[in-house]
Motif scaffolding. Sequence first.
Motif, PDB file in Angstrom:
ATOM      1  N   VAL A 175       7.502 -11.907   0.365  1.00  0.00           N
ATOM      2  CA  VAL A 175       8.262 -10.614   0.972  1.00  0.00           C
ATOM      3  C   VAL A 175       8.067  -9.541   0.116  1.00  0.00           C
ATOM      4  N   LEU A 176       7.885  -9.786  -1.097  1.00  0.00           N
ATOM      5  CA  LEU A 176       7.699  -8.579  -2.001  1.00  0.00           C
ATOM      6  C   LEU A 176       6.467  -7.933  -1.858  1.00  0.00           C
ATOM      7  N   ALA A 177       5.143  -8.805  -1.611  1.00  0.00           N
ATOM      8  CA  ALA A 177       3.904  -8.430  -1.614  1.00  0.00           C
ATOM      9  C   ALA A 177       3.966  -7.368  -0.587  1.00  0.00           C
ATOM     10  N   VAL A 178       4.513  -7.786   0.572  1.00  0.00           N
ATOM     11  CA  VAL A 178       4.587  -7.016   2.010  1.00  0.00           C
ATOM     12  C   VAL A 178       5.321  -5.839   1.854  1.00  0.00           C
ATOM     13  N   LEU A 179       6.532  -5.688   1.132  1.00  0.00           N
ATOM     14  CA  LEU A 179       7.251  -4.468   0.996  1.00  0.00           C
ATOM     15  C   LEU A 179       6.632  -3.614  -0.036  1.00  0.00           C
ATOM     16  N   LEU A 180       5.483  -3.707  -0.447  1.00  0.00           N
ATOM     17  CA  LEU A 180       4.651  -3.028  -1.419  1.00  0.00           C
ATOM     18  C   LEU A 180       4.159  -1.754  -0.536  1.00  0.00           C
ATOM     19  N   PHE A 181       4.498  -1.874   0.788  1.00  0.00           N
ATOM     20  CA  PHE A 181       3.603  -0.798   1.651  1.00  0.00           C
ATOM     21  C   PHE A 181       4.528   0.362   1.277  1.00  0.00           C
ATOM     22  N   VAL A 182       5.630   0.331   0.756  1.00  0.00           N
ATOM     23  CA  VAL A 182       6.270   1.579   0.443  1.00  0.00           C
ATOM     24  C   VAL A 182       5.531   2.289  -0.985  1.00  0.00           C
ATOM     25  N   GLN A 183       5.140   1.541  -1.755  1.00  0.00           N
ATOM     26  CA  GLN A 183       4.191   2.098  -3.060  1.00  0.00           C
ATOM     27  C   GLN A 183       3.105   2.719  -2.284  1.00  0.00           C
ATOM     28  N   GLY A 184       2.408   1.871  -1.392  1.00  0.00           N
ATOM     29  CA  GLY A 184       1.098   2.224  -0.645  1.00  0.00           C
ATOM     30  C   GLY A 184       1.173   3.501  -0.073  1.00  0.00           C
ATOM     31  N   GLY A 185       2.366   3.726   0.804  1.00  0.00           N
ATOM     32  CA  GLY A 185       2.711   4.915   1.569  1.00  0.00           C
ATOM     33  C   GLY A 185       2.975   6.282   0.585  1.00  0.00           C
ATOM     34  N   TYR A 186       3.581   5.908  -0.556  1.00  0.00           N
ATOM     35  CA  TYR A 186       3.500   7.219  -1.272  1.00  0.00           C
ATOM     36  C   TYR A 186       2.468   7.566  -2.031  1.00  0.00           C
ATOM     37  N   SER A 187       1.563   6.659  -2.406  1.00  0.00           N
ATOM     38  CA  SER A 187       0.254   6.954  -2.819  1.00  0.00           C
ATOM     39  C   SER A 187      -0.656   7.690  -1.916  1.00  0.00           C
ATOM     40  N   LEU A 188      -0.471   7.273  -0.561  1.00  0.00           N
ATOM     41  CA  LEU A 188      -1.403   7.832   0.429  1.00  0.00           C
ATOM     42  C   LEU A 188      -0.848   9.185   1.248  1.00  0.00           C
ATOM     43  N   VAL A 189       0.259   9.682   0.620  1.00  0.00           N
ATOM     44  CA  VAL A 189       0.564  10.893   1.202  1.00  0.00           C
ATOM     45  C   VAL A 189      -0.282  12.116   1.142  1.00  0.00           C
ATOM     46  N   TRP A 190      -0.752  12.386  -0.317  1.00  0.00           N
ATOM     47  CA  TRP A 190      -1.898  13.416  -0.422  1.00  0.00           C
ATOM     48  C   TRP A 190      -3.145  13.076   0.137  1.00  0.00           C
ATOM     49  N   ALA A 191      -3.556  12.059   0.396  1.00  0.00           N
ATOM     50  CA  ALA A 191      -4.965  11.641   1.004  1.00  0.00           C
ATOM     51  C   ALA A 191      -4.992  11.952   2.397  1.00  0.00           C
ATOM     52  N   LEU A 192      -3.766  11.750   3.044  1.00  0.00           N
ATOM     53  CA  LEU A 192      -3.600  11.948   4.636  1.00  0.00           C
ATOM     54  C   LEU A 192      -3.384  13.279   4.966  1.00  0.00           C
ATOM     55  N   GLY A 193      -2.378  13.792   4.364  1.00  0.00           N
ATOM     56  CA  GLY A 193      -1.801  14.737   4.729  1.00  0.00           C
ATOM     57  C   GLY A 193      -2.397  16.179   4.320  1.00  0.00           C
ATOM     58  N   ARG A 194      -3.067  16.969   5.179  1.00  0.00           N
ATOM     59  CA  ARG A 194      -4.012  18.102   4.907  1.00  0.00           C
ATOM     60  C   ARG A 194      -3.244  19.400   4.530  1.00  0.00           C
ATOM     61  N   ASN A 195      -2.013  19.500   4.819  1.00  0.00           N
ATOM     62  CA  ASN A 195      -1.171  20.544   4.214  1.00  0.00           C
ATOM     63  C   ASN A 195       0.281  20.243   3.791  1.00  0.00           C
ATOM     64  N   GLU A 196       0.942  21.145   3.175  1.00  0.00           N
ATOM     65  CA  GLU A 196       2.381  20.684   2.932  1.00  0.00           C
ATOM     66  C   GLU A 196       2.990  20.106   4.004  1.00  0.00           C
ATOM     67  N   ALA A 197       3.038  20.879   5.161  1.00  0.00           N
ATOM     68  CA  ALA A 197       3.938  20.266   6.147  1.00  0.00           C
ATOM     69  C   ALA A 197       3.530  18.836   6.460  1.00  0.00           C
ATOM     70  N   GLN A 198       2.486  18.443   6.721  1.00  0.00           N
ATOM     71  CA  GLN A 198       2.005  16.945   7.035  1.00  0.00           C
ATOM     72  C   GLN A 198       2.447  16.151   5.844  1.00  0.00           C
ATOM     73  N   ARG A 199       2.234  16.524   4.564  1.00  0.00           N
ATOM     74  CA  ARG A 199       2.604  15.835   3.662  1.00  0.00           C
ATOM     75  C   ARG A 199       4.194  15.440   3.620  1.00  0.00           C
ATOM     76  N   TYR A 200       4.834  16.570   3.784  1.00  0.00           N
ATOM     77  CA  TYR A 200       6.472  16.267   3.752  1.00  0.00           C
ATOM     78  C   TYR A 200       6.747  15.216   5.071  1.00  0.00           C
ATOM     79  N   VAL A 201       6.226  15.342   5.919  1.00  0.00           N
ATOM     80  CA  VAL A 201       6.383  14.518   7.289  1.00  0.00           C
ATOM     81  C   VAL A 201       6.055  12.870   6.978  1.00  0.00           C
ATOM     82  N   LEU A 202       5.050  12.890   6.212  1.00  0.00           N
ATOM     83  CA  LEU A 202       4.568  11.484   5.764  1.00  0.00           C
ATOM     84  C   LEU A 202       5.628  10.983   4.662  1.00  0.00           C
ATOM     85  N   LEU A 203       6.008  11.849   4.028  1.00  0.00           N
ATOM     86  CA  LEU A 203       6.942  11.632   2.647  1.00  0.00           C
ATOM     87  C   LEU A 203       8.246  11.125   3.401  1.00  0.00           C
TER      88      LEU A 203
END
Length: 361
Positions: free
Chosen positions: A19-47
């Motif tokens: 279960v811990l291995a699955v819930l690491l999606f949170v860390q993965g999501g945080y590390s992807l915010v600036w790779a996926l968001g093209r501007n500050e508004a999109q990054r804030y939505v992802l965050l």
Amino acid sequence: MYETLQGYSWFTVSLLGAVLAVLLFVQGGYSLVWALGRNEAQRYVLLLAVGRKWVLPFAALAAFCGALLVAFPLFFHVVVCGACRLWWGIAAVFALQAVFYELRVRFANARVSGVFSVCLFLCGVLAPLLAGVAFGTFFLGGDFLVDRDTHETLWLNPQQGLEAVLHPWNLCLGAVFVFLSRLLGCLFFLNSLSGGELRVSVRRHLLFEAGPFLLFFLVFMWHWLTQDGFTVTEDGLVYMESCKHLDNLAAMPAVACCLPAGVALLLLGVIRPLRTVKHHGIWYVGAGTVLTVLSLLLCTGWNHTVYYPSTVNLQSSFTLANSCAPESTLRLLAYVSTPLVLASLVWVWRMCTRQPDTNKD
């Protein structure tokens, strides 16, 4: 009865680790915010989509370590006192990520928020990397000695657990966890976002995470199936056995069925979002991760296998028979763990499906 309780205790620990291995999606999501968001508004939505879900992996880590403490106190003592830098480093990164997230969403200054963004990204990569390395030590062990008469332990490596980070196969599993967390993060964003340009960006980025994950995962699985393992006899003698994990799968048909089923679900969860917009894949990959990690950990502890070998003295290695808590403690854990694990899964489900309160944030 005592052996059954020992096996059930290891199953509980293994399930919490999965279960811990699955819930690491949170860390993965945080590390992807600036790779996926093209501007500050999109990054804030992802965050905000990941939001304050940092509590999920932190709680899972606490439950995993708590189960180890109750069921295997001698092993936990070795980990805390011996490999303390590795395990406490994991806890520190988890805690720091929560702090950096709160600071990031509260500071509007571009320069200050940029610093916290970099720190959040680094924590998002370091947390799964160190977690994967820590899981790798269950297969490769550490440099410690145990006096079976006095239960005194001695960790011989002055790096106190950080030496595991330099082992290539530990790093390989760490890379699997990093790209798995980022893959789960992409799928979580696909499942959470209502539509628009962000979903297109996330879907395109999915292949960039799936490719390295599958590569490192297949390499590690090949090594895991072919490496020599540690076997313990009924008299407690530990010795090396060729292809031990492969023999474990042959001896445990239920586990042997769970492992390919988990891998199949992982592949299905990656392929479906690429072929159609109606299937997001997060639940396929999440279920596949649970089955796969659970199978790997069960093969590490069940069927007379050493779950934490000593690289200095094989007879100091930890097995279910020589490191479990007394029968009364394991019996209490068996009564308490089942409802707690079920309640935790329900709580995790609700937290994962709850939409963020953007007005409040």
